[in-house]
Design a protein around this motif. Structure first.
Motif, PDB file in Angstrom:
ATOM      1  N   GLN A  40       0.836  -1.209   0.000  1.00 46.61           N
ATOM      2  CA  GLN A  40       0.000   0.000   0.000  1.00 46.61           C
ATOM      3  C   GLN A  40       0.870   1.258   0.000  1.00 46.61           C
ATOM      4  OE1 GLN A  40      -3.483   0.446   0.059  1.00 46.61           O
ATOM      5  NE2 GLN A  40      -3.624  -1.717  -0.456  1.00 46.61           N
ATOM      6  N   MET A  41       1.940   1.223   0.776  1.00 48.37           N
ATOM      7  CA  MET A  41       2.840   2.381   0.836  1.00 48.37           C
ATOM      8  C   MET A  41       3.527   2.613  -0.505  1.00 48.37           C
ATOM      9  SD  MET A  41       6.172   2.889   3.302  1.00 48.37           S
ATOM     10  CE  MET A  41       7.040   1.547   2.488  1.00 48.37           C
ATOM     11  N   LEU A  42       4.075   1.526  -1.108  1.00 49.18           N
ATOM     12  CA  LEU A  42       4.750   1.657  -2.407  1.00 49.18           C
ATOM     13  C   LEU A  42       3.777   2.113  -3.488  1.00 49.18           C
ATOM     14  CD1 LEU A  42       6.970  -1.565  -2.389  1.00 49.18           C
ATOM     15  CD2 LEU A  42       7.773   0.783  -2.198  1.00 49.18           C
ATOM     16  N   ALA A  43       2.573   1.538  -3.475  1.00 48.55           N
ATOM     17  CA  ALA A  43       1.577   1.891  -4.494  1.00 48.55           C
ATOM     18  C   ALA A  43       1.153   3.350  -4.365  1.00 48.55           C
ATOM     19  CB  ALA A  43       0.370   0.970  -4.384  1.00 48.55           C
ATOM     20  N   THR A  44       1.008   3.822  -3.134  1.00 45.84           N
ATOM     21  CA  THR A  44       0.629   5.228  -2.926  1.00 45.84           C
ATOM     22  C   THR A  44       1.716   6.163  -3.453  1.00 45.84           C
ATOM     23  OG1 THR A  44      -0.591   4.564  -0.948  1.00 45.84           O
ATOM     24  CG2 THR A  44      -0.117   6.903  -1.212  1.00 45.84           C
ATOM     25  N   PHE A  45       2.969   5.850  -3.126  1.00 47.21           N
ATOM     26  CA  PHE A  45       4.083   6.658  -3.651  1.00 47.21           C
ATOM     27  C   PHE A  45       4.088   6.622  -5.186  1.00 47.21           C
ATOM     28  CE2 PHE A  45       6.730   6.031   0.434  1.00 47.21           C
ATOM     29  CZ  PHE A  45       6.201   7.198   0.966  1.00 47.21           C
ATOM     30  N   TYR A  46       3.885   5.429  -5.743  1.00 49.25           N
ATOM     31  CA  TYR A  46       3.917   5.272  -7.199  1.00 49.25           C
ATOM     32  C   TYR A  46       2.845   6.129  -7.868  1.00 49.25           C
ATOM     33  CZ  TYR A  46       3.478   2.902 -11.738  1.00 49.25           C
ATOM     34  OH  TYR A  46       3.396   2.631 -13.075  1.00 49.25           O
ATOM     35  N   ILE A  47       1.617   6.061  -7.362  1.00 46.16           N
ATOM     36  CA  ILE A  47       0.511   6.813  -7.966  1.00 46.16           C
ATOM     37  C   ILE A  47       0.754   8.311  -7.854  1.00 46.16           C
ATOM     38  CG2 ILE A  47      -1.948   7.347  -7.727  1.00 46.16           C
ATOM     39  CD1 ILE A  47      -2.333   4.407  -6.862  1.00 46.16           C
ATOM     40  N   LYS A  48       1.244   8.758  -6.690  1.00 49.52           N
ATOM     41  CA  LYS A  48       1.492  10.200  -6.516  1.00 49.52           C
ATOM     42  C   LYS A  48       2.618  10.689  -7.419  1.00 49.52           C
ATOM     43  CE  LYS A  48      -0.347  10.708  -1.851  1.00 49.52           C
ATOM     44  NZ  LYS A  48      -0.073  11.076  -0.442  1.00 49.52           N
ATOM     45  N   LEU A 105      -6.845   4.358  -5.618  1.00 46.32           N
ATOM     46  CA  LEU A 105      -7.413   5.343  -6.544  1.00 46.32           C
ATOM     47  C   LEU A 105      -8.706   5.926  -5.981  1.00 46.32           C
ATOM     48  CD1 LEU A 105      -6.909   3.585  -9.993  1.00 46.32           C
ATOM     49  CD2 LEU A 105      -5.745   5.623  -9.194  1.00 46.32           C
ATOM     50  N   GLN A 106      -9.494   5.082  -5.328  1.00 48.96           N
ATOM     51  CA  GLN A 106     -10.747   5.553  -4.736  1.00 48.96           C
ATOM     52  C   GLN A 106     -10.467   6.508  -3.578  1.00 48.96           C
ATOM     53  OE1 GLN A 106     -13.328   2.358  -3.676  1.00 48.96           O
ATOM     54  NE2 GLN A 106     -15.081   3.653  -3.239  1.00 48.96           N
ATOM     55  N   ASP A 107      -9.459   6.188  -2.755  1.00 49.42           N
ATOM     56  CA  ASP A 107      -9.116   7.060  -1.632  1.00 49.42           C
ATOM     57  C   ASP A 107      -8.583   8.409  -2.115  1.00 49.42           C
ATOM     58  OD1 ASP A 107      -9.863   5.047   0.057  1.00 49.42           O
ATOM     59  OD2 ASP A 107      -7.817   4.296   0.375  1.00 49.42           O
ATOM     60  N   LEU A 108      -7.796   8.376  -3.191  1.00 52.49           N
ATOM     61  CA  LEU A 108      -7.213   9.617  -3.723  1.00 52.49           C
ATOM     62  C   LEU A 108      -8.152  10.336  -4.690  1.00 52.49           C
ATOM     63  CD1 LEU A 108      -3.575   8.334  -4.439  1.00 52.49           C
ATOM     64  CD2 LEU A 108      -4.339   9.728  -2.517  1.00 52.49           C
ATOM     65  N   LYS A 109      -9.336   9.737  -4.938  1.00 52.34           N
ATOM     66  CA  LYS A 109     -10.340  10.326  -5.844  1.00 52.34           C
ATOM     67  C   LYS A 109      -9.760  10.561  -7.238  1.00 52.34           C
ATOM     68  CE  LYS A 109     -13.087  12.531  -2.220  1.00 52.34           C
ATOM     69  NZ  LYS A 109     -12.440  11.832  -1.116  1.00 52.34           N
ATOM     70  N   LEU A 110      -9.146   9.497  -7.769  1.00 54.11           N
ATOM     71  CA  LEU A 110      -8.540   9.549  -9.105  1.00 54.11           C
ATOM     72  C   LEU A 110      -9.224   8.539 -10.013  1.00 54.11           C
ATOM     73  CD1 LEU A 110      -4.753   9.672  -8.140  1.00 54.11           C
ATOM     74  CD2 LEU A 110      -6.154  11.587  -8.900  1.00 54.11           C
ATOM     75  N   ALA A 111      -9.256   8.842 -11.303  1.00 56.76           N
ATOM     76  CA  ALA A 111      -9.793   7.922 -12.302  1.00 56.76           C
ATOM     77  C   ALA A 111      -8.690   6.997 -12.798  1.00 56.76           C
ATOM     78  CB  ALA A 111     -10.380   8.709 -13.482  1.00 56.76           C
ATOM     79  N   PRO A 112      -9.019   5.793 -13.296  1.00 50.65           N
ATOM     80  CA  PRO A 112      -7.975   4.879 -13.790  1.00 50.65           C
ATOM     81  C   PRO A 112      -7.138   5.475 -14.914  1.00 50.65           C
ATOM     82  CG  PRO A 112     -10.059   3.719 -13.536  1.00 50.65           C
ATOM     83  CD  PRO A 112     -10.352   5.159 -13.315  1.00 50.65           C
ATOM     84  N   GLN A 113      -7.744   6.370 -15.726  1.00 51.37           N
ATOM     85  CA  GLN A 113      -6.989   6.978 -16.828  1.00 51.37           C
ATOM     86  C   GLN A 113      -5.837   7.834 -16.327  1.00 51.37           C
ATOM     87  OE1 GLN A 113     -10.246   7.049 -16.482  1.00 51.37           O
ATOM     88  NE2 GLN A 113     -11.146   6.061 -18.276  1.00 51.37           N
ATOM     89  N   GLN A 114      -5.930   8.319 -15.092  1.00 48.74           N
ATOM     90  CA  GLN A 114      -4.877   9.178 -14.545  1.00 48.74           C
ATOM     91  C   GLN A 114      -3.631   8.393 -14.141  1.00 48.74           C
ATOM     92  OE1 GLN A 114      -7.923  11.196 -11.881  1.00 48.74           O
ATOM     93  NE2 GLN A 114      -6.580  12.923 -12.307  1.00 48.74           N
ATOM     94  N   LEU A 115      -3.710   7.066 -14.254  1.00 46.71           N
ATOM     95  CA  LEU A 115      -2.521   6.235 -14.009  1.00 46.71           C
ATOM     96  C   LEU A 115      -1.705   6.025 -15.270  1.00 46.71           C
ATOM     97  CD1 LEU A 115      -3.377   3.332 -11.558  1.00 46.71           C
ATOM     98  CD2 LEU A 115      -1.647   5.078 -11.307  1.00 46.71           C
ATOM     99  N   ASP A 116      -2.236   6.419 -16.426  1.00 43.68           N
ATOM    100  CA  ASP A 116      -1.497   6.246 -17.677  1.00 43.68           C
ATOM    101  C   ASP A 116      -0.261   7.133 -17.668  1.00 43.68           C
ATOM    102  OD1 ASP A 116      -3.411   4.524 -18.518  1.00 43.68           O
ATOM    103  OD2 ASP A 116      -4.508   5.987 -19.720  1.00 43.68           O
ATOM    104  N   ILE A 117       0.859   6.546 -18.079  1.00 43.89           N
ATOM    105  CA  ILE A 117       2.118   7.299 -18.141  1.00 43.89           C
ATOM    106  C   ILE A 117       2.323   7.742 -19.582  1.00 43.89           C
ATOM    107  CG2 ILE A 117       4.599   7.231 -17.722  1.00 43.89           C
ATOM    108  CD1 ILE A 117       4.095   5.050 -15.668  1.00 43.89           C
TER     109      ILE A 117
END
Length: 827
Positions: A40-48, A105-117
């Motif tokens: 969870q910690m790594l994934a949160t850092f990755y998404i941010k 993504l739900q906690d950060l209120k982000l859409a899946p498209q916002q993970l696209d690099i």
């Protein structure tokens, strides 16, 4: 958007990066045991970091201030590197390339498209001229040698004379049949008109009944049109149909593109002005402030001579040029700090002398060492998981500190056009000028120090110190030893241009098709994984888009494409020496003109278990022993990727096959969502018009088991020029495409199963497949009774469950359907 808006986005992104760096510095020292918490910690850092990367990439592309762009680029490169590091941490933790971030993504209120690099735009922008020049050279070589004409000629197939006569006869008979049909139709119409005229003349006209009949027809027609319009509006409102003029480019987008092109022109002008200012401002500083800087440095060094003389009784030794000269002593130090350093160094010398006199301590026995090592191991086990040290965090922290010191609270009200800041250039160039003048001053002050020593100590002029000679001897000793074998340059007397031309003429360097990753409908796995490795294998049935992905990699990165397929190198550069020369030329040109992609099509032929008798003359296994050597020669900074494609991996010797390719990507058949988008977009790209008469959903369901290549082939076969022109009178229907599909063979479930079994049975490479289960869940499963240990070994690499845990079944066979590569139809 205006410059002020992009500046605001940059400041907000920098604040987010600052808080994220603070959190990362706290977690670096902490050790964790809970695997779920670690992920969870790594994934949160990755998404941010991905969100920060997207914002910085957008800002860097649009902002026009040249000095800001330099800093943003530095931070952007660091963020990209950190994203790759975090991705690697998650892969090592979860033993899978695919991760699910739904909760985060739900906690950060982000859409899946916002993970696209996104692929940074500057990848191609910065070397656009180089790519265009290279394409011109390649086109010129192909035109001179006639290779491009040869490719066009091969597309025209010749047919036997008898078959040609039959085709002509069929066409002529069809023409005669059409003429006869038209003639008979005219006769029929004449007879029908005569009968109608006779019938109407006999019937008594009833005007009221006729008017009523016309009203019924008109009202029915009007209501039908009205209902159809309401139905269309409802479907558009629900999002089930696209709005009108959906495919047409709006005026807003056209205006935005114009603004972007103008902004790019302003960027280039500001960059040119900035480069000119770097030269002119430095020359002005040298002329105006140069003499004062020189005099201040000389006074500072003379003061150091006197202080050392007063404190130690002797003049100091002047630092060598290799050590940095006087800059080593006066780097960001006041005269008081320099005197304190002198006293401290004197005390250390005295302590060192006392320590040398003391006797050496006796060595501890081996048992104590063994106990110590076991204690250290137990400590490491007790500590738990810690994050690996990062190479890119210092770069980001340095850039963030520069931002805080220089740009966070800077008043730019005077700089509305966002041109370069002269004061910042002066600060930077003063340091450069001081370092250049310091070198000259050091030479003068060394001579002055010699003269002072002669005058005060009345010593003869000698070489600077014997220590310098000793240092030189030590360096020589360090160099002695076994010399490694250097790679001899077999083409030292030839230019890169001549090698490039020869490789093009031999067909080893080919032109990449203009294909973007956005054109590939399905998984974006290659986009995410290709930059991480030196060798990559794309495996899957025929027609799933492996070749298209290779060309897309070259298009997006501006890379050269070398074709070392067994069929392409057959008969070229024969013998062992010829093969060595070919690989040397390819690697040399690929390094000089990187980025480069070395493509090995049908790579299973290079690793055949047994060469078929029909292919023995082709010598397909020529590269088998050379490919591992070529991989070992690739350095970390070489931007060269070896890509293999295969549709028959079961024909290869798997041990050596999987040792060459670090990553294996299984590209499956498209799922329903991908097939729906494929049918829609491919029909439109080939000139088709989609109406309500064409049931795309039906086509997507019927084509379960067919690949992208099958769909493209069917669409091109149906949409001829004549059929495209007749669409306004006769809309397209699904039956036309289904009829063409009946002549093709689909990819069956058993063939996909064979890919999975073959490629997951070896542990040599990392097979990239979809896996929805975490390690924690796997541990729970492994403790359950009745589980087959072999199944549990394969589970981390392949699984038959979807994200919700339900088994996905094939609609035709009812067998479990492996979900390998996550299909995302809009990427």
């Amino acid at each position: 958007m205006s410059n002020a808006m992009y500046n605001k986005i940059w400041h907000q992104t920098q604040e987010a990066l600052n808080s994220l760096l603070d959190k990362e510095s706290e977690t670096m020292t902490e050790s964790q045991r809970n695997q779920g918490f670690i992920f969870q910690m790594l994934a949160t850092f990755y998404i941010k970091y991905v969100q920060i990367f997207r914002n910085l990439e957008n800002v860097y592309d649009q902002i026009v201030h040249p000095q800001k762009r330099l800093l943003i680029r530095k931070i952007l490169d660091g963020v990209m590197g950190r994203i790759l590091e975090l991705k690697n941490e998650m892969v090592e933790l979860e033993l899978t390339e695919f991760h699910y971030f739904d909760d985060i993504l739900q906690d950060l209120k982000l859409a899946p498209q916002q993970l696209d690099i996104p692929i940074p735009k500057y990848f191609l922008k910065e070397k656009l001229e180089v790519i265009k020049g290279r394409e011109k050279i390649l086109a010129q070589i192909l035109a001179d040698t006639g290779l491009d004409m040869a490719e066009k000629k091969y597309s025209v197939k010749s047919i036997p004379l008898e078959e040609a006569v039959k085709l002509i006869q069929i066409a002529e008979r069809a023409r005669q049949g059409r003429l006869r049909a038209m003639f008979m139709k005219q006769i029929f119409l004449q007879e029908y008109r005569a009968k109608q005229a006779k019938f109407l003349s006999e019937k008594v006209a009833d005007l009221e009944a006729a008017a009523l009949q016309i009203q019924k027809v008109w009202r029915g027609f009007h209501q039908h049109k009205k209902t159809e319009k309401l139905r269309q509006e409802e479907m558009i409102f629900l999002g089930m149909n696209p709005p009108p003029l959906f495919n047409e480019v709006s005026a807003t987008i056209i205006q935005a593109e114009k603004v972007t092109s103008l902004r790019n022109e302003v960027q280039m002008k500001h960059e040119e002005k900035y480069r000119e200012a770097l030269v002119t401002i430095k020359d002005d500083l040298k002329l105006i402030e140069g003499p004062d800087i020189k005099e201040n440095l000389r006074d500072q060094i003379r003061h150091w001579f006197i202080e050392c003389r007063n404190l130690t009784g002797t003049f100091p030794d002047y630092p060598h040029v290799e050590e940095g000269g006087s800059a080593i002593i006066f780097s960001n130090k006041t005269p008081q700090q320099v005197t304190e350093d002198i006293l401290a160094s004197q005390e250390e010398e005295e302590k060192n002398k006392k320590n040398k006199k003391k006797a050496k301590k006796p060595k501890k026995p081996k048992e104590d060492k063994e106990k110590k090592s076991t204690r250290e191991k137990s400590k490491e086990e007790d500590e738990g998981w810690k994050m690996s040290p990062s190479v890119f965090l210092p770069t980001m922290e340095e850039g963030n500190n520069i931002y805080k010191d220089m740009w966070r609270n800077r008043d730019e009200s005077w700089n509305f056009p966002q041109d370069h800041d002269p004061e910042l250039i002066k600060q930077e160039k003063r340091k450069e000028l001081e370092s250049e003048i310091r070198i000259q001053v050091d030479e003068l002050m060394r001579q002055e120090l010699k003269n002072l020593k002669l005058a005060v100590n009345r010593e003869k002029e000698q070489p600077v110190k014997a220590g310098k000679k000793k240092g030189g001897k030590e360096k020589k000793k360090g160099k002695t030893g076994k010399k490694g074998k250097k790679d001899t340059d077999l083409t030292a007397d030839r230019t890169i241009e001549s090698l490039y031309k020869e490789l093009v003429e031999e067909g080893l360097l080919i032109r990449a098709l203009n294909v973007n990753l956005s054109d590939y409908i399905g998984s974006a796995t290659v986009h995410e994984n290709a930059p991480l490795v030196k060798s990559l294998l794309l495996a899957g049935p025929s027609g799933v888009g492996k070749k298209m992905l290779v060309h897309a990699i070259c298009t997006e990165t501006g890379a050269n494409l070398f074709d070392l397929s067994a069929a392409n190198i057959a008969g070229k550069y024969p013998g062992k020496d010829g093969l060595q020369m070919m690989l040397h030329m390819v690697s040399k040109v690929a390094r000089q003109l990187q980025p480069s992609v070395v493509w090995i099509r049908d790579t299973e032929k290079t690793f055949y278990k047994k060469v078929p008798s029909a292919e023995r003359m082709m010598e397909p296994k020529r590269l088998k022993k050379q490919l591992p050597k070529l991989l070992r020669l690739l350095k970390p900074d070489d931007r060269i990727l070896i890509v293999g494609t295969t549709q028959r991996p079961f024909d290869a010797e798997l041990q050596s096959f999987c040792k060459v390719y670090q990553k294996i990507i299984l590209v499956p058949r498209p799922d329903y969502a991908s097939r729906f988008v494929l049918w829609k977009q491919i029909i439109q790209r080939n000139g088709g018009i989609i109406t309500n008469a064409l049931n795309i959903s039906c086509l997507a369901k019927v084509t379960d088991g067919f690949t992208q290549g099958h769909i493209v082939q069917v669409v091109k076969g149906v949409l001829t020029d004549r059929r495209i022109h007749r669409q306004n009178y006769k809309p397209l229907v699904a039956a036309e495409f289904v009829a063409a599909l009946t002549r093709m063979s689909p990819v069956y479930q058993e063939e996909e199963e064979s890919f999975k079994i073959i490629l997951t049975s070896t542990g040599e490479s990392s097979v990239i497949i979809k896996s929805g289960r975490s390690n924690q869940k796997r541990e729970q499963e492994s403790q359950q009774p009745g589980k087959d240990p072999l199944e549990l070994q394969v589970a981390p690499r392949c699984q038959f469950e979807d994200e919700g845990g339900a088994t996905s079944q094939d609609s035709r066979t009812g067998m479990p359907k492996p979900l390998w590569v996550k299909s995302e139809p809009w990427h």
